[in-house]
Design a protein around this motif. Structure first.
Motif, PDB file in Angstrom:
ATOM      1  N   VAL A 110      88.606 112.577  86.710  1.00 13.82           N
ATOM      2  CA  VAL A 110      88.023 112.363  85.377  1.00 13.82           C
ATOM      3  C   VAL A 110      88.383 113.578  84.525  1.00 13.82           C
ATOM      4  O   VAL A 110      88.119 114.713  84.918  1.00 13.82           O
ATOM      5  CB  VAL A 110      86.494 112.199  85.463  1.00 13.82           C
ATOM      6  N   THR A 156      81.469 103.903  79.012  1.00 12.34           N
ATOM      7  CA  THR A 156      81.548 104.438  80.378  1.00 12.34           C
ATOM      8  C   THR A 156      80.597 103.688  81.313  1.00 12.34           C
ATOM      9  O   THR A 156      80.846 103.595  82.503  1.00 12.34           O
ATOM     10  CB  THR A 156      81.209 105.945  80.445  1.00 12.34           C
ATOM     11  N   HIS A 201      86.518 116.447  88.645  1.00 13.24           N
ATOM     12  CA  HIS A 201      86.045 116.435  87.261  1.00 13.24           C
ATOM     13  C   HIS A 201      86.638 117.636  86.523  1.00 13.24           C
ATOM     14  O   HIS A 201      86.303 118.779  86.822  1.00 13.24           O
ATOM     15  CB  HIS A 201      84.503 116.484  87.265  1.00 13.24           C
ATOM     16  N   SER A 248      82.912 112.722  79.538  1.00 10.83           N
ATOM     17  CA  SER A 248      83.402 112.882  80.924  1.00 10.83           C
ATOM     18  C   SER A 248      82.222 112.977  81.894  1.00 10.83           C
ATOM     19  O   SER A 248      82.264 112.441  83.005  1.00 10.83           O
ATOM     20  CB  SER A 248      84.328 114.098  81.056  1.00 10.83           C
TER      21      SER A 248
END
Ligand SMILES: Cc1cc2nc3c(=O)[nH]c(=O)nc-3n(C[C@H](O)[C@H](O)[C@H](O)COP(=O)(O)O)c2cc1C
Length: 183
Positions: free
Chosen positions: A71, A178, A5, A21
């Protein structure tokens, strides 16, 4: 299963790209609870500008190569990516590791990796819009990841500077997207 991430917004808790995110990572975590999550915050822990010495240190590249899914929170600053994120990209494009030149042109060497990018932009840059030619964030990231062999997925929150209402609805819509990301 390892999820990397990456975040690069300077806006902390007010950041749209960080909200999106985070939602992507939450979604992936729900789908694969056993996944290891590696977090790299390029603002609280910035990478220096690239130097030749930095090539010798493969930490950032190994972290990227070791992740199954990456991500990336990517805000638009001055029509392109934050320099913090550029410093990360600078450590990924390494000839012989992530791409190579062949007689028929460059070839990406990264196989089987999923990259999902959360974009946050103040304006609108759709094809045909007045500012379309200034879009150097999504187009750049798509080009860079394609170059090393990855087809990135994008979730975008756009028009964030247009009005508070637009900002709220764009972030809500992106977070909603998402939730529909495939496992
Ligand atoms: C320094 C700075 C530069 C920006 N430059 C642009 C720009 O060139 N084009 C644009 O559409 N939005 C621009 N914006 C607006 C951001 O893209 C928008 O605020 C977005 O929410 C940033 O993502 P974040 O909330 O994750 O930080 C800029 C914002 C900042 C703080």
């Amino acid at each position: 299963m390892t999820i990397l991430h990456i975040d690069s917004s300077i806006s902390g808790e007010n950041s749209a790209s960080r909200a999106v995110s985070r939602s992507i990572v939450d979604r992936l975590r729900a789908q694969t609870p056993e996944a290891d999550i590696v977090v790299r915050d390029l603002v609280s822990d910035p990478l220096p500008h690239l130097t030749f010495d930095a090539f010798a240190d493969g930490t950032v590249l190994d972290e990227f190569l070791g992740a199954d899914t990456v991500v990336v929170g990517a805000p638009m600053y001055n029509f392109t990516l934050p320099t913090q994120l550029k410093a990360w990209i600078d450590r990924l494009l390494i000839a012989g590791k992530t791409f190579r030149y062949t007689e028929t042109g460059p070839e990406g060497l990264v196989k089987g990796k999923r990259v999902i990018v959360a974009l946050a932009r103040g304006g609108f840059y759709d094809d045909g819009s007045p500012a379309a030619s200034l879009e150097h964030l999504e187009s750049y990231l798509r080009g860079v990841f394609n170059f090393i062999g990855v087809e990135p997925e994008f979730v975008a929150a756009d028009g964030l500077a247009v009005s508070p209402e637009q900002r709220e609805s764009s972030i809500k819509q992106a977070v909603g997207e998402t939730l529909r990301l495939a496992a």
